[in-house]
Design an enzyme around this catalytic site. Structure first.
Site, PDB file in Angstrom:
ATOM      1  N   GLY A 131      -6.547   4.335  11.137  1.00 15.64           N
ATOM      2  CA  GLY A 131      -7.244   3.086  10.825  1.00 15.64           C
ATOM      3  C   GLY A 131      -7.487   2.809   9.358  1.00 15.64           C
ATOM      4  O   GLY A 131      -8.246   1.902   9.019  1.00 15.64           O
ATOM      5  N   THR A 132      -6.814   3.537   8.471  1.00 12.49           N
ATOM      6  CA  THR A 132      -7.046   3.304   7.033  1.00 12.49           C
ATOM      7  C   THR A 132      -6.649   1.883   6.626  1.00 12.49           C
ATOM      8  O   THR A 132      -7.348   1.232   5.857  1.00 12.49           O
ATOM      9  CB  THR A 132      -6.266   4.308   6.156  1.00 12.49           C
ATOM     10  OG1 THR A 132      -4.905   4.329   6.593  1.00 12.49           O
ATOM     11  CG2 THR A 132      -6.860   5.691   6.241  1.00 12.49           C
ATOM     12  N   GLY A 133      -5.514   1.411   7.164  1.00 14.09           N
ATOM     13  CA  GLY A 133      -5.032   0.073   6.799  1.00 14.09           C
ATOM     14  C   GLY A 133      -5.981  -1.014   7.301  1.00 14.09           C
ATOM     15  O   GLY A 133      -6.287  -1.970   6.579  1.00 14.09           O
ATOM     16  N   CYS A 134      -6.466  -0.863   8.543  1.00 16.08           N
ATOM     17  CA  CYS A 134      -7.406  -1.845   9.116  1.00 16.08           C
ATOM     18  C   CYS A 134      -8.675  -1.888   8.281  1.00 16.08           C
ATOM     19  O   CYS A 134      -9.196  -2.967   7.947  1.00 16.08           O
ATOM     20  CB  CYS A 134      -7.773  -1.453  10.548  1.00 16.08           C
ATOM     21  SG  CYS A 134      -6.354  -1.280  11.626  1.00 16.08           S
ATOM     22  N   LYS A 194       0.837  -1.206   0.000  1.00 16.86           N
ATOM     23  CA  LYS A 194       0.000   0.000   0.000  1.00 16.86           C
ATOM     24  C   LYS A 194       0.872   1.255   0.000  1.00 16.86           C
ATOM     25  O   LYS A 194       1.832   1.339   0.761  1.00 16.86           O
ATOM     26  CB  LYS A 194      -0.885   0.025   1.256  1.00 16.86           C
ATOM     27  CG  LYS A 194      -1.815  -1.165   1.364  1.00 16.86           C
ATOM     28  CD  LYS A 194      -2.532  -1.194   2.701  1.00 16.86           C
ATOM     29  CE  LYS A 194      -1.583  -1.429   3.854  1.00 16.86           C
ATOM     30  NZ  LYS A 194      -2.277  -1.592   5.142  1.00 16.86           N
ATOM     31  N   THR A 252      -6.506   9.953   9.017  1.00 16.64           N
ATOM     32  CA  THR A 252      -6.308   8.655   8.366  1.00 16.64           C
ATOM     33  C   THR A 252      -6.064   7.552   9.400  1.00 16.64           C
ATOM     34  O   THR A 252      -5.419   6.561   9.103  1.00 16.64           O
ATOM     35  CB  THR A 252      -5.119   8.719   7.387  1.00 16.64           C
ATOM     36  OG1 THR A 252      -3.965   9.172   8.124  1.00 16.64           O
ATOM     37  CG2 THR A 252      -5.383   9.640   6.219  1.00 16.64           C
TER      38      THR A 252
HETATM   39  N1  LIG Z   1      -4.447  10.561   2.116  1.00 18.46           N
HETATM   40  C1  LIG Z   1      -4.902   9.509   1.403  1.00 18.46           C
HETATM   41  N2  LIG Z   1      -5.693   9.683   0.318  1.00 18.46           N
HETATM   42  C2  LIG Z   1      -6.152   8.652  -0.396  1.00 18.46           C
HETATM   43  N3  LIG Z   1      -5.867   7.367  -0.121  1.00 18.46           N
HETATM   44  C3  LIG Z   1      -5.081   7.103   0.953  1.00 18.46           C
HETATM   45  C4  LIG Z   1      -4.553   8.158   1.767  1.00 18.46           C
HETATM   46  N4  LIG Z   1      -3.804   7.592   2.778  1.00 18.46           N
HETATM   47  C5  LIG Z   1      -3.894   6.256   2.590  1.00 18.46           C
HETATM   48  N5  LIG Z   1      -4.637   5.954   1.484  1.00 18.46           N
HETATM   49  C6  LIG Z   1      -4.987   4.631   0.999  1.00 18.46           C
HETATM   50  O1  LIG Z   1      -5.580   3.927   2.092  1.00 18.46           O
HETATM   51  C7  LIG Z   1      -5.248   2.551   2.040  1.00 18.46           C
HETATM   52  C8  LIG Z   1      -4.549   2.166   3.339  1.00 18.46           C
HETATM   53  O2  LIG Z   1      -3.167   2.465   3.185  1.00 18.46           O
HETATM   54  P1  LIG Z   1      -2.152   2.984   4.286  1.00 18.46           P
HETATM   55  O3  LIG Z   1      -0.810   2.908   3.643  1.00 18.46           O
HETATM   56  O4  LIG Z   1      -2.595   4.293   4.830  1.00 18.46           O
HETATM   57  O5  LIG Z   1      -2.371   1.893   5.406  1.00 18.46           O
HETATM   58  P2  LIG Z   1      -1.722   1.777   6.847  1.00 18.46           P
HETATM   59  O6  LIG Z   1      -0.507   2.647   6.939  1.00 18.46           O
HETATM   60  O7  LIG Z   1      -1.550   0.322   7.055  1.00 18.46           O
HETATM   61  O8  LIG Z   1      -2.828   2.355   7.819  1.00 18.46           O
HETATM   62  P3  LIG Z   1      -2.880   2.247   9.458  1.00 18.46           P
HETATM   63  O9  LIG Z   1      -2.869   3.606  10.006  1.00 18.46           O
HETATM   64  O10 LIG Z   1      -4.190   1.586   9.728  1.00 18.46           O
HETATM   65  O11 LIG Z   1      -1.698   1.432   9.898  1.00 18.46           O
HETATM   66  C9  LIG Z   1      -4.409   2.377   0.763  1.00 18.46           C
HETATM   67  O12 LIG Z   1      -5.256   2.049  -0.307  1.00 18.46           O
HETATM   68  C10 LIG Z   1      -3.809   3.763   0.557  1.00 18.46           C
HETATM   69  O13 LIG Z   1      -3.431   3.967  -0.773  1.00 18.46           O
HETATM   70  C1  LIG Z   2      -5.439  -2.105  17.798  1.00 21.54           C
HETATM   71  C2  LIG Z   2      -4.841  -1.467  16.601  1.00 21.54           C
HETATM   72  N1  LIG Z   2      -4.640  -2.221  15.488  1.00 21.54           N
HETATM   73  C3  LIG Z   2      -4.112  -1.660  14.381  1.00 21.54           C
HETATM   74  C4  LIG Z   2      -3.744  -0.327  14.355  1.00 21.54           C
HETATM   75  C5  LIG Z   2      -3.187   0.239  13.066  1.00 21.54           C
HETATM   76  O1  LIG Z   2      -2.288   1.174  13.148  1.00 21.54           O
HETATM   77  C6  LIG Z   2      -3.954   0.432  15.535  1.00 21.54           C
HETATM   78  N2  LIG Z   2      -3.631   1.756  15.610  1.00 21.54           N
HETATM   79  N3  LIG Z   2      -4.503  -0.172  16.637  1.00 21.54           N
END
Ligand SMILES: Nc1ncnc2c1ncn2[C@@H]1O[C@H](COP(=O)(O)OP(=O)(O)OP(=O)(O)O)[C@@H](O)[C@H]1O
Ligand SMILES: Cc1ncc(CO)c(N)n1
Length: 268
Positions: free
Chosen positions: A206-209, A173, A204
């Protein structure tokens, strides 16, 4: 109704972890279930404490669900330590779990370690071979390949290397790079790009979750992997575009935007 299980940590402020996963499952028309690995005391400004659950309790949660209810997909998030990782693997193999999405959560946006550093090897050895798809962000992919990633070309190279660790699909990602929000998928044969506009927001959390849970929900609903990721990308982009300025730090995404609008509600 399709049923989806998340095995992850609890985020007390509701933006990431189990809470984000369950909201995503509901918003995408599936029935959500959870097995909690750890409880975090967390808000939009940071993580202030973590307690892991005993492995027996992690196993009991997973086994109870599989013994009673059909599970159409599983999302794995924060796993915290090696013992919990081994337990999850044993339970999923014994219960013949399918459609497994592994989000290799290592560090929170606020830089708190959510995976013990010594557990990274166990995650690679034990969980990646179970994964139908693994969804590292840039720092996680860098840790997995022991290198730096600054361009889409380097994301593709990392996806190839991580594929070699045993996952059937690798989705690197690009949320942490500048420019368009580009994610790279490699299935051992094809390299596909999923592109979305970068949304100018600091909210942003929790975007990854949310993204990995959306993939699991669509897999449960019978979508093929590429279609599930495409639909999940649309979902996360909308959830970020309408993210909520809650708290004093990095606010959460909005899971029910379409329903809010339909009901004539405002975000405030
Ligand atoms: N500012 C943004 N605008 C548009 N898309 C975004 C943005 N930030 C993240 N994304 C998208 O959101 C999704 C999650 O990616 P991201 O790399 O943010 O996950 P993460 O770092 O694992 O998140 P977390 O904070 O939950 O650990 C991907 O599809 C990424 O391209
Ligand atoms: C519990 C939990 N899982 C995942 C993330 C992702 O960053 C977070 N901030 N907290």
């Amino acid at each position: 109704m399709k049923n989806v299980l998340t095995i992850a940590g609890s985020d007390s402020c509701g933006g990431a972890g189990i809470q984000a996963d369950l909201k995503t499952f509901s918003a995408l028309g599936t029935y959500g279930m959870s097995a909690i690995t750890a409880v975090t005391a967390q808000n939009t400004t940071g993580v202030f404490g973590v307690r892991e659950l005993e492995v027996e309790m992690v196993a009991a949660q997973i086994n109870c669900i599989f013994e009673d209810i059909e599970v159409h997909a599983v999302k794995i998030g924060m796993v915290s330590g090696s013992e919990i990782i081994e337990t999850i693997s044993k339970c999923l193999l014994e219960n013949r779990a399918r459609n497994i999405v592994v989000d290799p959560v290592m560090v929170s946006k606020s830089k708190y370690k959510l995976l013990r550093p010594e557990a990274c090897k166990a995650l690679v050895r034990v969980l990646l071979p179970l994964a139908d798809v693994v969804t590292p962000n840039i720092p996680e992919a860098e840790e997995l390949v022991k290198g730096t990633i600054k361009t889409v070309e380097e994301m593709k190279q990392a996806a190839r290397e991580i594929y070699g660790l045993g996952a059937r699909h690798v989705l690197v990602k690009g949320g942490h790079l500048a420019g368009e929000a580009v994610d790279v998928l490699y299935d051992g044969d094809r390299m596909l790009l999923f592109e979305g506009p970068r949304i100018a927001t600091q909210n942003t959390h929790g975007t990854g979750c949310t993204f990995s849970s959306a993939i699991a929900a669509y897999l449960a609903r019978g979508y093929a992997m590429t279609e599930a990721i495409g639909a999940a990308k649309e979902y996360i982009s909308t959830a970020i575009a309408h993210s909520l300025a809650l708290g004093r730090g990095v606010g959460p995404t909005h899971h029910f935007y379409a329903l809010y609008k339909k009901a004539g509600l405002n975000d405030d």
